[in-house]
Scaffold this active site. Structure first.
Site, short mmCIF file in Angstrom:
data_model
loop_
_atom_site.label_atom_id
_atom_site.label_comp_id
_atom_site.label_asym_id
_atom_site.label_seq_id
_atom_site.Cartn_x
_atom_site.Cartn_y
_atom_site.Cartn_z
N GLU A 33 101.77 -20.58 -20.14
CA GLU A 33 100.97 -19.73 -21.03
C GLU A 33 101.66 -19.48 -22.36
OE1 GLU A 33 98.01 -19.14 -20.67
OE2 GLU A 33 97.61 -19.41 -18.53
N TYR A 116 96.50 -11.24 -23.72
CA TYR A 116 96.03 -12.50 -23.15
C TYR A 116 96.93 -12.98 -22.01
CZ TYR A 116 95.65 -17.29 -22.09
OH TYR A 116 95.56 -18.43 -21.35
N ASP A 134 90.84 -15.45 -25.18
CA ASP A 134 91.56 -16.31 -26.13
C ASP A 134 90.53 -16.90 -27.10
OD1 ASP A 134 90.22 -18.12 -24.54
OD2 ASP A 134 91.79 -19.63 -24.73
#
Length: 349
Positions: A33, A116, A134
DNA sequence: GACACGTGGGG
DNA sequence: TCCCCAAGTGT
């Protein structure tokens, strides 16, 4: 089928086979991520492999040096991600006794982890009901529901987060989150979305109103600034050069040649008049030659850097000198990396 | 809230 | 060529 079920159904049949999709190991998901923040899958994938290979666990990452991590991150950009990754790995090992945070509220305390990433890791690894928002999610929701609120405003952020959370399939949070993002990346693309073959095309507001290409709405435009860099590339008689660590701003903690930044482009005569130039060479007997006849323009998202590389031959220097053979070991910006590839044909990263 | 922070691909 | 934008975050 509702919105979420349709997305998940599409996802299960069309998802890409990506390396971080075969695990729910929170360290690996977290790493993926961070790498993928503002970064395309194609660009980030090789870095994911490199990091997993060099640092298989969060402990391995914590024990590494920042320089080692920055070197591996070299070329990927947004280097604060690498510095924060290292900081948070040490935090997890030292403060949390190696136990990875499992909730949104604990995850978001990690440096480099925002709304996020905390939502993504919590949902994918621990099945927590936290919706991700996102760039893909903004686009899919804005179009499907016909929302014209600018996404990069406080109002927009709040509105889209709330809608995403409301739509979340809380029994399959991780799959739902990945489904909507994958759908945005492959079907509901920024340009040329595949509306004709879209499973949601009978209920998409933007499509029915022929406003797909107007959404999502974004505010502001950043102004590009021009900067003028003069790198002093030293060649000593004993085959050394000088490099220094940047201390702030762009490329923080990466290395570069001594830098003289000016208000505009300068020529050799003006260079030699610079105070900073003269303090580099206390003794005489130097030769100066411009390496690049045409100025190198390095373009970043919000500034263009006009660069001249000045080759300066001198006898011997003492401080901050490194042998040319070892320069490749240091993490450097792509601007410096590209120069080195041209200047030293034996330079490889 | 505005801005800083990289790099590379696509239209 | 130029502009958008890509699994955002920190200050």
């Amino acid at each position: 089928m509702n919105f979420s079920n349709q997305l998940i159904s599409w996802y299960l049949q069309n998802k890409r086979n990506l390396p971080w999709r075969s695990t729910i190991n929170p360290y690996k998901i977290w790493l993926s991520e961070i790498i993928l923040q503002q970064t395309r899958v194609d660009q980030g994938t090789e870095y994911y492999y490199k990091f997993i290979e060099n640092f298989p666990t969060v402990n391995d990452l914590a024990l590494a040096s920042e320089e080692q991590i920055l070197k591996l991150w070299q070329g990927l950009g947004y280097y604060s991600r690498a510095r924060n990754l290292h900081f948070s790995a040490k935090y997890i090992m030292n403060e949390l006794y190696g136990e990875f945070p499992k909730t949104y509220n604990e995850l978001i305390k990690l440096k480099g982890v925002g709304d996020y990433t905390a939502s993504a890791v919590a949902s994918i690894c621990f099945n927590k009901a936290t919706a991700v928002v996102d760039g893909n999610v903004y686009r899919v929701l804005a179009r499907y529901f016909g929302i014209h609120t600018p996404t990069n405003t406080t109002k927009g952020i709040k509105e889209f987060k709330q809608l995403a959370q409301q739509l979340l399939d809380t029994k399959n949070s991780g799959t739902h989150n990945q489904a909507i993002m994958e759908f945005g990346a492959l079907m509901c693309k920024p340009k040329n979305p595949i509306c004709s073959n879209c499973p949601l095309n009978d209920s998409c507001v933007a499509l029915s109103e022929k406003r797909v290409n107007e959404l999502p709405v974004k505010e502001n435009k950043i102004k590009i600034k021009k900067r003028y860099f003069n790198y002093i590339v030293i060649e000593t008689e004993d085959n050394n050069t000088k490099i220094v660590k940047r201390e702030k701003g762009i490329w923080k903690n990466l290395y570069e040649f001594p830098l003289i930044e000016t208000e505009s482009l300068i020529d050799e005569k003006q260079l030699i008049e610079q105070q900073e130039f003269n303090t580099l060479f206390k003794t005489g007997n130097i030769t100066v030659k411009l390496f690049n006849d045409s100025v190198v323009i390095h373009k970043l998202s919000h500034q263009h850097i006009y660069t001249k590389f000045w080759i300066v031959k001198t006898q011997i220097l003492t401080d901050y000198t490194v042998h040319w053979k070892t320069v490749k070991k240091y993490p450097v910006s792509t601007l410096i990396h590209n120069f080195l590839n041209q200047y030293k044909t034996n330079y490889f990263f």
